[in-house]
Design a protein around this motif. Structure first.
Motif, short mmCIF file in Angstrom:
data_model
loop_
_atom_site.label_atom_id
_atom_site.label_comp_id
_atom_site.label_asym_id
_atom_site.label_seq_id
_atom_site.Cartn_x
_atom_site.Cartn_y
_atom_site.Cartn_z
N GLY A 152 6.99 71.60 31.97
CA GLY A 152 8.19 71.61 31.91
C GLY A 152 9.08 72.87 32.05
N SER A 153 8.55 73.56 32.49
CA SER A 153 9.61 74.49 33.38
C SER A 153 10.61 73.27 34.44
CB SER A 153 8.39 74.94 34.37
OG SER A 153 8.09 75.25 35.38
N ARG A 154 11.31 74.23 35.30
CA ARG A 154 12.62 74.03 36.10
C ARG A 154 12.46 74.68 37.02
NH1 ARG A 154 17.41 73.31 31.72
NH2 ARG A 154 15.93 75.39 31.54
N VAL A 155 12.68 74.40 37.96
CA VAL A 155 12.61 75.20 39.55
C VAL A 155 14.29 74.34 40.11
CG1 VAL A 155 11.66 75.82 41.44
CG2 VAL A 155 10.91 75.78 39.62
N LEU A 156 14.92 74.69 40.95
CA LEU A 156 16.60 74.87 41.46
C LEU A 156 15.45 75.80 43.23
CD1 LEU A 156 19.73 75.50 41.24
CD2 LEU A 156 18.57 76.41 43.95
N ARG A 157 15.50 74.28 43.40
CA ARG A 157 14.70 74.34 45.50
C ARG A 157 16.02 74.74 46.25
NH1 ARG A 157 10.75 73.94 48.89
NH2 ARG A 157 10.48 72.04 50.15
N LEU A 158 15.94 75.20 47.10
CA LEU A 158 17.02 74.96 48.16
C LEU A 158 16.53 74.13 49.24
CD1 LEU A 158 19.17 78.45 48.16
CD2 LEU A 158 19.81 76.00 47.40
N GLU A 159 17.10 73.03 49.80
CA GLU A 159 16.02 72.41 51.09
C GLU A 159 16.66 72.36 52.38
OE1 GLU A 159 15.42 68.63 49.25
OE2 GLU A 159 13.29 69.07 48.81
N ASP A 160 16.22 72.74 53.29
CA ASP A 160 17.27 72.97 54.77
C ASP A 160 18.15 73.52 55.29
OD1 ASP A 160 14.92 71.67 55.85
OD2 ASP A 160 16.34 68.93 54.71
N LEU A 161 17.90 75.12 54.37
CA LEU A 161 18.95 76.00 53.90
C LEU A 161 19.23 76.10 55.58
CD1 LEU A 161 21.21 77.59 52.13
CD2 LEU A 161 19.91 78.78 51.74
N GLY A 188 15.81 83.82 51.79
CA GLY A 188 16.04 83.22 53.36
C GLY A 188 17.08 82.82 54.00
N ASN A 189 18.35 82.89 54.86
CA ASN A 189 19.26 82.63 55.45
C ASN A 189 18.69 80.95 55.62
OD1 ASN A 189 18.41 83.92 57.36
ND2 ASN A 189 20.30 83.07 57.82
N ILE A 190 17.47 80.79 55.93
CA ILE A 190 16.96 79.94 57.21
C ILE A 190 15.65 79.32 56.22
CG2 ILE A 190 15.89 78.25 58.98
CD1 ILE A 190 18.75 79.32 59.28
N GLY A 191 15.61 77.74 55.75
CA GLY A 191 14.93 76.92 56.04
C GLY A 191 14.81 76.53 53.79
N SER A 192 13.82 75.91 53.42
CA SER A 192 13.62 75.74 52.15
C SER A 192 13.32 77.24 51.11
CB SER A 192 12.47 74.51 51.81
OG SER A 192 13.65 73.76 52.90
N SER A 193 13.80 76.85 49.72
CA SER A 193 13.27 77.99 49.09
C SER A 193 12.97 77.41 46.73
CB SER A 193 13.68 79.39 49.54
OG SER A 193 14.34 78.93 49.11
N ASN A 194 11.70 78.07 46.71
CA ASN A 194 12.29 77.95 45.10
C ASN A 194 12.85 78.83 44.13
OD1 ASN A 194 10.98 75.32 46.17
ND2 ASN A 194 9.19 76.39 45.58
N TYR A 195 13.38 78.25 43.17
CA TYR A 195 13.95 79.79 42.41
C TYR A 195 13.76 78.95 40.86
CZ TYR A 195 16.11 81.14 46.86
OH TYR A 195 16.16 81.31 48.14
#
Length: 184
Positions: free
Chosen positions: A94-103, A143-150
């Motif tokens: 039930g938790s939610r995550v914002l994911r940046l992909e291929d940033l 990071g300014n390059i790659g994928s990360s979760n928040y």
């Protein structure tokens, strides 16, 4: 008497040195040439703590095997050339995550990931709108390059916060932004 022995010249050199140190600490120009790469895996829910098995079978509804995509958007460039995707995921717990992909963007001082209620506007007109209304700071850009979760805090209303900004908190400007569209 040489020029460097005059009090005004010595004071001027001292002031220039102090200004140079302050300017370097504020602008952090080396970040334009150094990348921070991150490659976090797609998030999963935490493993459940031990659960007692019932004596009789219990009918259960369908359980998602992995994250469910709630919303998605593509980053547009603002202050710095940027690309990548933004995905809002709901995990099985039930938790939610914002994911940046291929940033792919520039690094900078005090970069944050914000969920906001501001519209995403292309061009220079969109650089400064994200701190005008409601926003939730999801933390420093990893990071300014790659994928990360928040992680998204539990009480956040995603119906109200419909865009994401990579926000430079030092200079109050958006590096990049994405409008979030619900996934059907």
């Amino acid at each position: 008497m040489t020029l460097l022995r005059r009090p005004a010249v010595l004071i001027g050199l001292g002031v220039a040195a102090v200004l140079a140190v302050v300017a370097l600490s504020v602008f952090q120009p080396w970040k334009l040439f150094v990348d921070r790469t991150v490659d976090e895996a797609l998030p999963t829910a935490a493993a459940p703590v031990s659960v007692a098995v019932p004596a009789e079978p219990v009918a259960a509804g369908p359980v998602a095997a992995g994250p469910v995509e709630l919303a998605r958007g593509e980053l547009i460039s603002h202050e710095h050339a940027s690309s990548g995707s933004v995905v809002v995921l709901e995990l099985p717990d039930g938790s939610r995550v914002l994911r940046l992909e291929d940033l792919d963007t520039s690094d900078g001082p005090l970069l944050k990931v914000w969920l906001t209620d501001a519209p995403v506007i292309e061009g220079r007109a969109g650089w400064h709108v994200f701190d005008d209304g409601e926003h939730v700071d999801l933390g420093e850009l990893k990071g300014n390059i790659g994928s990360s979760n928040y992680p998204i805090p539990a009480g956040v209303d995603l119906a109200q916060l419909t865009s994401v900004s990579i926000w430079c908190d030092r200079f109050d400007v958006s590096f990049a932004a994405a409008a979030l569209a619900p996934v059907a």
